[in-house]
Design an enzyme around this catalytic site. Structure first.
Site, PDB file in Angstrom:
ATOM      1  N   ASN A 414      43.409   0.996  42.145  1.00  0.00           N
ATOM      2  CA  ASN A 414      42.506   0.305  42.707  1.00  0.00           C
ATOM      3  C   ASN A 414      41.251   0.794  42.989  1.00  0.00           C
ATOM      4  OD1 ASN A 414      41.492  -2.551  44.221  1.00  0.00           O
ATOM      5  ND2 ASN A 414      41.007  -0.969  45.630  1.00  0.00           N
ATOM      6  N   GLU A 415      40.166   0.461  41.769  1.00  0.00           N
ATOM      7  CA  GLU A 415      38.590   0.772  42.030  1.00  0.00           C
ATOM      8  C   GLU A 415      38.285   2.469  41.953  1.00  0.00           C
ATOM      9  OE1 GLU A 415      37.273  -2.956  44.615  1.00  0.00           O
ATOM     10  OE2 GLU A 415      37.058  -1.006  45.807  1.00  0.00           O
ATOM     11  N   ASN A 416      39.186   3.064  41.746  1.00  0.00           N
ATOM     12  CA  ASN A 416      39.130   4.562  41.664  1.00  0.00           C
ATOM     13  C   ASN A 416      38.325   5.018  40.207  1.00  0.00           C
ATOM     14  OD1 ASN A 416      40.446   4.908  43.795  1.00  0.00           O
ATOM     15  ND2 ASN A 416      42.302   5.438  43.029  1.00  0.00           N
ATOM     16  N   SER A 460      42.058  -1.175  37.963  1.00  0.00           N
ATOM     17  CA  SER A 460      41.307  -2.497  38.394  1.00  0.00           C
ATOM     18  C   SER A 460      40.330  -2.292  39.237  1.00  0.00           C
ATOM     19  CB  SER A 460      42.172  -3.590  38.856  1.00  0.00           C
ATOM     20  OG  SER A 460      41.455  -4.831  38.790  1.00  0.00           O
TER      21      SER A 460
END
Length: 807
Positions: A414-416, A460
């Site tokens: 997530n978002e990395n 994502s």
């Protein structure tokens, strides 16, 4: 046959010289709460008072006895949170450093005191950080250095409650000759034939080494059984079963969810049945179409050959103390998702791989599961000891979860990937590892090896490659947070991402939830408890600005502020979904942040921390329905979208009315509209039905098949609403003593009427959310759990009713 003994009783929790009874599964916090040693961290500002618990070491102790005639006895831990040393009779069995794995130790013939000693997660994180070096992080806690539920260290919706303990079951397994160590069912379907390829690994005792064994697999469902048998002498075997005329498993709203019982039995010629493994499976195909087109590169789920607009929600752990989440609680929360017409649940990467009970319910309800690997909002070191833990964790959980037909995609993080590009990580990293090797190397390799039946995404948001910005709305998945952080919700309509995997708007929880969490506090947006239960950066400022863009900001009127904040949340999310659905198939899905909460807090959730539904939940039910009627703002006036995501044509007679603020119908027309299955029709509006741009005293109403869409040319604060007038009567509900129908008859235009049921009784529930009524229209709201009719019922109900223009 293998024998299993659950080790749930007889444990003690020890710290220094103190001891108290412990429950397993559980954690230190639940045991301390049960013994009344610490206050409830969810109440008031107790979170800060119990922070010391996460910085201490703790031990769980029991007297382990067992008597078995089997060759082998294993001590099995399904989940240890997190850095632990296990000793039996003073001898070290092993150490662990990963909450997300299971562990097994051979204790054949051994008894005595069993101790599981947990180090503070902070101490473990410090040890690892000293080995790997510093990495950037969006929060001031060290969660990226330990394989543990990240959000337990605090998030912008969660408290800092750093747990320790045996959070999943502990058991003894007694077995002889051999056991099934791993079963991987690769389930596919070709035409009408279902295929189950079972890849098996057996563990043998010394006596069982080289001995011929037989595996029998049976698939039962729809009144038939299909079976296969294989014999082997080594450690591994492959067995295939064909299921003729297999019925397909579909996401909810697209078909049924037939499930088949798969039973795998390990047999020995002399000893008979040695071990049995059981799961439910479903037959379906799933692809993720990421091909390039004129708009960029897509991201569309294709199930059984059908392209689907995904109607999703993000899922966080339902309790910051996850050992308290029962199968019944999973079922309740996921049923609430299904009742909101959700068909996809994303298990977010800062939480946990959920219990099998979660995925079982998703299988039954037809809720597709998007499963993140557990990396979120930080740069993660790729050196040892973390690298080996990451690989072992991924292997454990891919194998554990792959039988579930609801699981449709693995997602790397997530978002990395976005964070590396945009959050000023690159310079402080100075070439150090940060997780890219996991997301683009280790994890896709493991998925391809173990579970090639499902697609994998690197993260994502992710645009598919470094050729595009990771959060480019034209490519792959997109997270839309600029609107909540800095803009008006109308800005959701500014673009059409290919797949919106995160977006959302905050609102406070229900009033009864606030009263329970903040006892005795005089509630105000900025009262001490409210601010403590608001974890987002400038959260209240964003809430207030969101309200003020559309309404006069209430001063010293908490009830109205609370109502307007919930209205804006529902409207904001609806604005995004209506716009993006209208642009199907360019946009192929929305995943709202978020479905649920892990404690009572102001957040983006549709269901608050006490399980009460916010107005957003009811609005999701409307905008995620198969059929949606929408009036969207356009450059040349409103645009009518007749959105049909069902599998059958929709012939709609759309009644259009241009209405004055006083309720006078100024113009009327009926449009016959045909929307094909899974398509959007956009018929032209007659010019005489379109309100004048900037008009403050007329609006447009569209009605079809019980659905309603509205278009107001100006914001609410500029519209000439009359003071709302409506009548209320109560009617008993036959056969339901604790329920009542609230019947509201409008005498004027009543915009966004909301009944807050918990103001009638804390356990009350309403079956409807925001309603807009024209003069003379009647609405029926069923309220259950309220105790039924009472002499003061109408007054109590009126006190729970709110609208944009107050009475």
């Amino acid at each position: 046959m293998k024998d299993v003994t659950q080790l749930t009783e007889g444990w003690s929790l020890r710290h220094e010289d103190a001891s108290l009874p412990a429950r397993v599964p559980g954690c230190v916090h639940t045991d301390l709460l049960a013994a009344q040693v610490i206050p409830d961290p969810f109440i008031g500002r107790n979170e800060t008072e119990i922070a010391w618990v996460g910085r201490q070491g703790w031990s769980y102790v029991t007297a382990l006895t067992h008597d078995s005639t089997h060759e082998r006895t294993d001590l099995v831990f399904e989940g240890l949170d997190t850095a632990a040393e296990i000793t039996l009779a003073g001898e070290v069995l092993g150490t662990t450093r990963n909450m997300h794995r299971a562990y097994r130790f051979d204790i054949t013939g051994r008894t005595g005191p069993l101790e599981v000693r947990f180090d503070s997660a902070y101490e473990e994180a410090d040890r690892v950080r000293a080995l790997t070096g510093e990495r950037p992080n969006v929060y001031p806690e060290p969660f990226q250095y330990i394989r543990k539920m990240a959000c337990g260290f605090g998030w912008d919706w969660g408290p800092t409650v750093v747990t320790a303990g045996m959070w999943r079951p502990v058991r003894l397994e007694h077995w002889s000759t051999a056991r099934l160590a791993e079963v991987r069912p690769l389930v596919t379907v070709d035409g009408t034939t279902g295929h189950v390829e079972l890849r098996l690994r057996a563990e043998r005792t010394r006596r069982g080494a080289g001995r011929p064994l037989t595996v029998r697999a049976a698939v039962n469902g729809e009144g038939t059984e299909s079976a296969g048998v294989v014999s082997f002498t080594g450690e591994e075997a492959v067995l295939r079963v064909e299921v003729p005329e297999a019925r397909l498993w579909w996401p909810r709203g697209h078909g049924d969810q037939p499930l088949y019982e798969l039973e795998v039995t390990l047999l020995d010629e002399e000893e008979g049945t040695l071990d049995v493994w059981r799961r439910r499976i479903g037959f379906r195909t799933v692809e993720l179409d990421r091909s390039a087109d004129a708009h960029g590169s897509g991201c569309t789920f294709v199930v059984n050959g059908v392209r689907i607009f995904a109607r999703g929600v993000n899922w966080i752990p339902d309790d910051v103390l996850p050992s308290r989440i029962t199968p019944e609680r999973y079922r309740t929360r996921l049923r609430q998702a299904a009742e909101a017409n959700v068909d996809l649940v994303r298990v977010w990467g800062g939480g946990i791989y959920e219990d099998d009970a979660f995925y079982d319910v998703c299988d039954e309800l037809g809720l597709m599961v998007w499963q993140d690997f557990l990396f979120a909002c930080a740069a993660y070191p790729e050196e040892q000891p973390l690298r080996g833990e990451v690989e072992a964790e991924a292997r454990d959980n891919v194998v554990r979860l792959m039988a579930h037909p609801s699981l449709v995609v693995w997602n790397g993080n997530n978002e990395n990937l976005w964070g590396f590009r945009d959050w000023d990580w690159e310079e402080p990293l100075a070439g150090d590892s940060w997780g890219e090797g996991y997301y683009l190397g280790v994890l896709p390799r493991i998925v391809a090896e173990l579970d090639p039946t499902r697609p994998y995404m690197a993260g994502s948001p992710w645009s598919g490659s470094w050729d595009h910005h990771p959060n480019d709305p034209r490519h792959g998945t997109h997270h839309s947070w600029e609107v909540w952080n800095r803009r008006d919700y109308a800005e959701y309509r500014a673009n059409v991402p290919r797949f919106v995997a995160e977006f959302g708007w905050q609102a406070p929880p229900a009033l009864a939830t606030l009263h329970r969490a903040l006892p005795g506090e005089r509630l105000a947006p900025d009262s001490p408890g409210m601010l403590h239960h608001q974890k987002a950066e400038d959260g209240n400022g964003k809430l207030n600005r969101g309200i003020a863009r559309h309404f006069p900001l209430p001063e010293a009127d908490f009830d109205r502020w609370h109502y307007l904040a919930q209205v804006v949340q529902a409207r904001a999310v609806a604005a995004g979904i209506e716009h993006w659905r209208a642009h199907w198939p360019v946009c192929a899905g929305t995943v709202v942040w978020q479905l649920n909460d892990c404690w009572p807090v102001s957040s983006w959730a549709a269901i608050d921390g006490d399980g009460r539904l916010k107005p957003l939940h009811h609005e999701l039910r409307r905008v995620y329905a198969d059929r949606l009627l929408t009036l969207l703002p356009g450059e040349e006036g409103p645009v009518l979208a007749v959105d049909n995501q069902s599998g059958t044509p929709w012939h709609a007679e759309v009644t259009l009315r241009r209405v004055g603020a006083d309720g006078t119908v100024l113009a009327r027309a009926v449009l016959d509209v045909e929307a094909a299955p899974r398509s959007v029709a956009r018929p032209a509006l007659p010019a005489e039905l379109v309100p004048a741009p900037g008009s403050a005293d007329e609006f447009l109403v569209a009605d079809a098949d019980g659905l309603r869409a509205l278009h107001f040319p100006v914001r609410d604060r500029d519209f000439a609403y009359p003071r709302a007038r409506f009548d209320v009567r109560l009617e008993a509900v036959t056969g339901q003593d604790a329920a009542v129908d609230v019947v509201v008859t409008a005498r004027t235009l009543v915009r966004d009427l909301l009944l807050q049921p918990d103001r009638i009784a804390p356990a009350a529930r309403a079956d409807r959310g925001l309603l807009t009524l024209l003069p003379g229209e009647e609405a029926r709201i069923r309220v259950s759990g309220c105790g039924g009719l009472s002499p003061d019922g109408v007054e109590r109900v009126r006190a729970a009713l709110f609208s944009v223009a107050p009475e």
